[in-house]
Every structure is written in C-alpha cells, then in structure tokens.
Design an enzyme around this catalytic site. Structure first.
Site, mmCIF file in Angstrom:
data_model
loop_
_atom_site.group_PDB
_atom_site.id
_atom_site.type_symbol
_atom_site.label_atom_id
_atom_site.label_comp_id
_atom_site.label_asym_id
_atom_site.label_seq_id
_atom_site.Cartn_x
_atom_site.Cartn_y
_atom_site.Cartn_z
ATOM 1 N N LYS A 114 0.804 -1.128 -0.075
ATOM 2 C CA LYS A 114 0.018 -0.144 0.099
ATOM 3 C C LYS A 114 0.842 1.246 0.053
ATOM 4 C CE LYS A 114 -3.579 -2.966 0.294
ATOM 5 N NZ LYS A 114 -3.886 -3.452 -1.074
ATOM 6 N N GLU A 209 -2.505 7.334 7.872
ATOM 7 C CA GLU A 209 -3.660 8.122 6.753
ATOM 8 C C GLU A 209 -4.646 8.918 7.877
ATOM 9 O OE1 GLU A 209 -4.440 5.501 2.822
ATOM 10 O OE2 GLU A 209 -6.103 5.535 4.395
ATOM 11 N N HIS A 244 -14.683 -2.193 9.336
ATOM 12 C CA HIS A 244 -13.855 -2.131 8.060
ATOM 13 C C HIS A 244 -14.048 -3.341 7.047
ATOM 14 C CE1 HIS A 244 -11.992 1.525 9.686
ATOM 15 N NE2 HIS A 244 -11.544 0.967 10.632
ATOM 16 N N ARG A 301 -7.667 -8.112 -8.004
ATOM 17 C CA ARG A 301 -8.371 -9.358 -8.000
ATOM 18 C C ARG A 301 -9.739 -9.256 -8.363
ATOM 19 N NH1 ARG A 301 -10.821 -8.644 -3.374
ATOM 20 N NH2 ARG A 301 -9.616 -7.643 -1.790
#
Lengths: 500, 155
Positions: A114, A209, A244, A301
């Site tokens: 990431k 973040e 999440h 994917r």
C-alpha cells in the site's frame, strides 16, 4: 486455455467454477481435508485434495501447483483472499507454464504494497489520502525495531493529525488496521497492527492516513485487456461497513452524477494504466461530501461485491477475466448502467453478541429466490459452519429498476431467507434496511456505529413464534428424506402430476 | 408444557393437541413437513413458519425473522452467575494482559484471542481481582472455556 484450476474455496470458488463451465472450460477444484464434499468440489470437472486442514491448505503454493500438474490444468484462477494478491504465487504459476488469470506479478506487487501504491498514484496524478509512509531500517531485533517505528510513527502522527488510521502496508480488508484517536493510543495500535500484519502477511511495515470522517467508500471496477484497452464499469458504493468489513454494497452510488462518475472513472483508469494493469481490478476511493475523492487502494483481483456491477452493466466480470487471460479482447461495449443493485454479505456471526463469529450446523438453509434475486454461496443445507474459515457464508444480491424498488426487493428477500442452526446476521441486515440513513442513501463508513451505538439487539419472539417453537420441541423429528412412510402421501405425489 | 429461556425471561408454553394440529392460546399450528408449520390466529392470514430443534435449542423463522429459544429440560438447573471470563469462540490465545492479583475494572481487557482470522478481546465482566489465569500465550481454547477468574471485591 482449456482447464482452469480454481485456487480457492467457498462462495467465490463456486462463482468461478460456474463461469468456467459456462465458458466451455474444464475446471479443477482443490479442497482441504476438512472440506471434502463441500459444494465447490462438486461444481468442478475434477477435484484434488490437499493435505492439511484449514486455511493453510489453500496457501500451500507447491501443493496447488502439483494439483494443477496432476490434474492437467493449464490455468489458475485465484479468486479473492488466500493467494489472490500474492505476487510470488502469480510468478510461480507463470513459471510453471500455466496461465495466471489476473494482473502481472509486477502490478500486484506495486498495488499490493500500500505504501508503494500511494507513491505510484501520487506520481500518476491520482489524489491520495493525506498521510505518511513510515520507512525505517530493520535490525531483526523485533522489540528494537518496534521502538524505532514507534518513534517515526509518533513524529509523523503530529503532521497527519488525529484521529488517524494506522495501516499495515501489506494489509487489506481491515486486517492490520487501527484507528487511533490520540498519541497515547499509538503504541498499542502499532503493536497489535504489526502483529496481525506479521501473522497474516509476514510484513509488519505501516503507514498513517488521516481519518476522513463521514466520507463515502466508493470504488470503481476496471477491466483491461492485452490489446491496449482499459475501461471502467462504473462505481460501487460500499460505505456501510463494520470494523472495516463491508456489509452492504450498492451500485450505482446514490450521490453520483455523470460528471463525477466521468472524473472518478478516469482516475481509476489512470491508476490501472500506471501499473500496466491487465484483467479485472477495483480502485477504491474515499469520496467526501464536497465531491473530492482520494485513492485508497487498488484490489488486484475479483472482488466480493462484483455482482452488483454485473447486474447494472450486464457484463459478466469473471467471464471477461477468463477471456482476457486467454489473450482475447474483452467483449465490453460502452458503459450503460441499468437500474440499481444491492448486495448484502451473509456472515455466520452473532450481531446481538458483538458480532462474534458463530458456528453450527446449517440445519435449515433456504435462500430467497424470485425475480431480480441472485444468491452466491459455497454452502448448502446440512453443511457445518467451521470456525477455521472466513465467516462469510453467502452474498445476497438484488437488482431492480431503481433504488427504492431495490431496497423493497432486498427486504422481501431477507424476510424470505430461512437459515436455522447457525446464528447469522440476516435479521440485523433486515433491520439495517429500515434505517433512515440507509433508506435515504446517506451512507458513510461509520454509519453502523452511529445507528447502533450500544450494539444491536435481536427483536423478541412473539406469541406465534413461541407457539411454533413449543410445538416443534414437542413432536419427534421426522426423517429428512421426505419419503418417510409415516407422512400421509400428498395427492400430487400419488398422482405423479407434472407440469408440462 | 414446554419451557424456554429467552432474553426477556423464562417462558412457559402449553400446546394442546387437536387432531393433526396443536392449539396454543389463540393460535392453531399445523405441521406441514419436517420444518414447516402453518400458523393461524391473531385474525391474520395463515402464515408459514420454519422451526427445527438442534440439541437444546429451537430455531425458528417466522414473520421474516429468525429466533433461537433455549429449552429448559425438566430437572435441569440454570447455572449461577460466575466471575469467570470464558472464550467466546474456539481459537488461539495471542496475549494474556493480566496476572493473578491484578485489580481490574469492568471492561478491562484480560486476554486477546484470535478466531476466524480476527482478534477478539475478552474483557473483565465486573470490577474485581484476578484470582486465576487458566491459559497461556499460544494455547488453543474451546468455546466456553474459562480463561481468567475474576473475584468481585468485597467492600
């Protein structure tokens, strides 16, 4: 490409195996020792047992490649989860002379990490969430490395600001991710995120973040073929999440307009092209109330919620994956969205007990049917829900001409869904569908916590329910075959009537 | 007579056989097959319910909702309140956060477990003192297994 090995289990293995059959391809299923006889093994042309029980069996690269060799498979579809985003697996598949049904190992690597993805996207001009990549040198001494990272995290956190998200660079699906509201919470969050990420991915690097409150999670489906064409198939709104993990997804996004769709779609195509992407992928964004959007991550994917895009675009995404992997041009026309689709994820979990995973027999499992209803699952009545695997049992998808009708159809479908013997989130989902924020389309990622601040409580059972339960407890069980001689034969059976 | 334990308390139901049906209060119930029942009553159209007994629970689907009712068998005693903190799921112990003698408040995390690939925290049910720790890091535990005993402080 003639025979596809599906390196997965459960619902997504079934989805892909059916697509293979429809495409005229032979298929191979693999199964762990504790999953012999499970539904996906019956949908394949052949099935090959792996040694060992539980998820680790599906992560054994050598055993899976050996299964492909011994069964004559010439291609591998990874599904989602397990090895689907592991570049080393993709490389091993290609090195074994097999077709890899997915993007190049290089693209998986650049998006899968990431931190690298954030840097790549910034360079490609795609907006990313304000944040900071934590890069420190590892010494191999875990406790010492942790302190070094903690120092870097603490100073970066000042720049990023609280509340923030601490995320594992190798993470995804909520794993290795912690919300931190103040400096004091950083150390515990770092320790547990690192541990979860080390256990799940063998990589404990993290980044920060800024936590964007009340943002929508909007993602764009992309398809790219080897003939130079990259397209997007519109967006999916996946804001309703719990810890999440997505729970309720819909397409199109209720607040999308043509202009925003064109811009976010172009950003998604740019993201895919930046890593020379081939195949099906999803670019996730956070969309703020003012219409600004930020790149979150790209999933290299097929995704769990792909059916809602299939419903409104008419594109069979898995069939396109097979076509693209075979080197053919995709068969996708201009984007033309039709109606509204909603998916809910059916989990074996107990919503009235903190959503803890549940286990048990699927003593009765009767999914809804009827117009506009699609039900993708890997289980059937009589199966046992094991604690070893992901608790997602199925996906229920509805498609209708517009959003209110799609909601009405989903309510009807959830009412019709009979699953007894294992606690699921079906009643919770049904309740969620009546919530004002959901009905109004005012969805955001913390909606469930706000609507159910002290958790969810199952509705009490009424008089009629108690009466039925008491009678069911009082009578001896009959044989399940339905042909037992005690029952009075139905006139329809004795007549042998059949509809033409 | 059938007795259930529900979140709202103990419920007694008295089904009375009536031909091939049962009468319970204002309801007439007829078994259609192994799991399906027709329900008449309350002045409403006939409804279909599904019910099945699994061990000591009756699972039920009626009016679009699933319910689980625990049967109280004649002679069975309900367990008393315990200060033990039990594993909500079969799984592995990742961390033990307390040791014997620790003072804890209700909600203090005691043990971190992993099950179904997710971490779960087992919290102290009451204020008190840890009097026993029954697990160690890396150990596997069964659902319902007692992990830590917390004794309520006498004050």
């Amino acid at each position: 490409m003639r025979c596809v090995l599906v390196a997965n289990r459960g619902e997504i293995a079934c989805r892909v195996l059916r697509a293979c059959t429809e495409a005229g391809l032979d298929s191979v299923a693999i199964f762990a020792e504790d999953e012999a006889g499970s539904l996906h093994t019956e949908l394949a042309t052949r099935s090959v047992g792996l040694s060992g029980e539980g998820p680790s069996a599906y992560l054994n690269v050598d055993a899976i490649l050996e299964a492909a060799r011994s069964s004559g498979a010439d291609a591998v579809h990874p599904g989602f989860g397990f090895l689907s985003e592991r570049a080393d697996f993709a490389r091993a598949v290609v090195a074994a002379g097999l077709v890899w049904i997915g993007p190049s190992p290089d693209a998986i690597e650049r998006m899968g990490d990431k931190m690298t993805a954030r840097i790549t996207m910034r360079e490609a001009g795609v907006p990313v969430i304000p944040g900071c990549e934590i890069e420190t040198d590892a010494t191999g001494d875990d406790e010492r490395d942790l302190l070094t990272v903690l120092q870097a995290v603490e100073s970066a956190a000042v720049e990023v600001g609280f509340p923030l998200l601490l995320k594992a660079s190798a993470g995804g699906g909520g794993k290795g991710m912690r919300e931190v509201s103040s400096r004091e919470g950083l150390e515990e969050a770092l320790r547990s995120a690192r541990r979860e990420a080390m256990a799940a991915f063998g990589d404990g690097r993290v980044y920060l973040e800024r936590l964007l409150r009340n943002a929508r999670h909007v993602e764009v489906q992309v398809l790219a073929d080897e003939h130079g064409r990259t397209v997007h198939l519109g967006e999916r709104e996946c804001s309703i999440q719990r810890r999440h993990q997505k729970v309720f997804e819909e397409a199109p996004c209720p607040v999308m307009d043509e202009d925003l769709r064109a811009r976010i779609g172009a950003a998604a195509v740019a993201a895919a092209e930046a890593v020379a992407y081939v195949g099906a992928g999803t670019v996730e964004f956070l969309l703020e109330a003012d219409g600004s959007f930020h790149f979150l991550e790209m999933n290299t994917r097929i995704q769990v919620e792909h059916p809602i895009t299939e419903a409104i675009t008419g594109v069979d995404i898995v069939a396109e994956q097979l076509r693209i992997a075979a080197g053919e041009p995709m068969q996708v026309g201009d984007l033309h969205l039709q109606g509204h689709a909603i998916e809910v994820r059916i989990y074996a979990e107990d919503p009235s007990n903190g959503f803890l995973p549940s286990i048990g027999p699927l003593a009765v499992f009767r999914p809804p049917t009827g117009p506009g209803v699609r039900f993708d699952t890997g289980v059937r009545e009589g199966d046992n829900v094991s604690p070893s695997y992901d608790p997602m049992l199925a996906k229920l998808v509805v498609h209708a001409p517009n959003r209110p009708q799609a909601l009405a159809r989903m309510r009807r479908a959830l009412n019709d869904f009979v699953v007894l013997g294992t606690t699921t989130n079906v009643s919770f989902l049904r309740d969620l569908l009546d919530q004002e924020a959901v009905v109004g389309g005012h969805t955001h990622t913390t909606l469930i916590d706000e609507v159910y601040p002290s958790g969810w409580t199952a509705p009490p059972v009424g008089e009629a329910g108690r009466a039925v339960a008491a009678c069911a407890a009082s009578v001896p069980p009959r044989s399940v075959s339905g042909t037992s001689s005690n029952a009075e034969p139905s006139p329809f059976i004795t007549i042998g009537r059949r509809l033409p | 007579m059938v007795e259930f334990r529900t979140p709202e308390g103990t419920v007694e139901v008295h089904p009375v056989p009536d031909g091939s049906s049962w009468i319970v209060g204002d309801h007439r119930l007829t078994r259609l097959d192994d799991v399906r029942w027709s329900v008449e009553g309350e002045g409403r159209p006939t409804r279909i319910a599904h019910a099945i007994r699994v061990d000591d629970d009756v699972w039920l689907h009626v009016d679009g909702r699933v319910h689980r009712l625990s049967l109280i068998e004649p002679g069975a005693r309900s367990g008393g309140a315990e200060g033990g903190c039990t594993a909500p799921m079969p799984g592995a112990v990742l961390e033990v956060l307390v040791s014997v003698g620790d003072e804890v408040e209700a909600g203090t995390p005691l043990v971190v477990m992993e099950a179904m690939k997710m971490e779960h925290r087992v919290m102290a049910p009451t204020d008190g003192t840890v009097v026993a720790v029954h697990v160690e890091v890396g150990g596997r535990v069964l659902q319902g297994q007692t992990l830590v005993d917390v004794e309520t402080d006498v004050s």
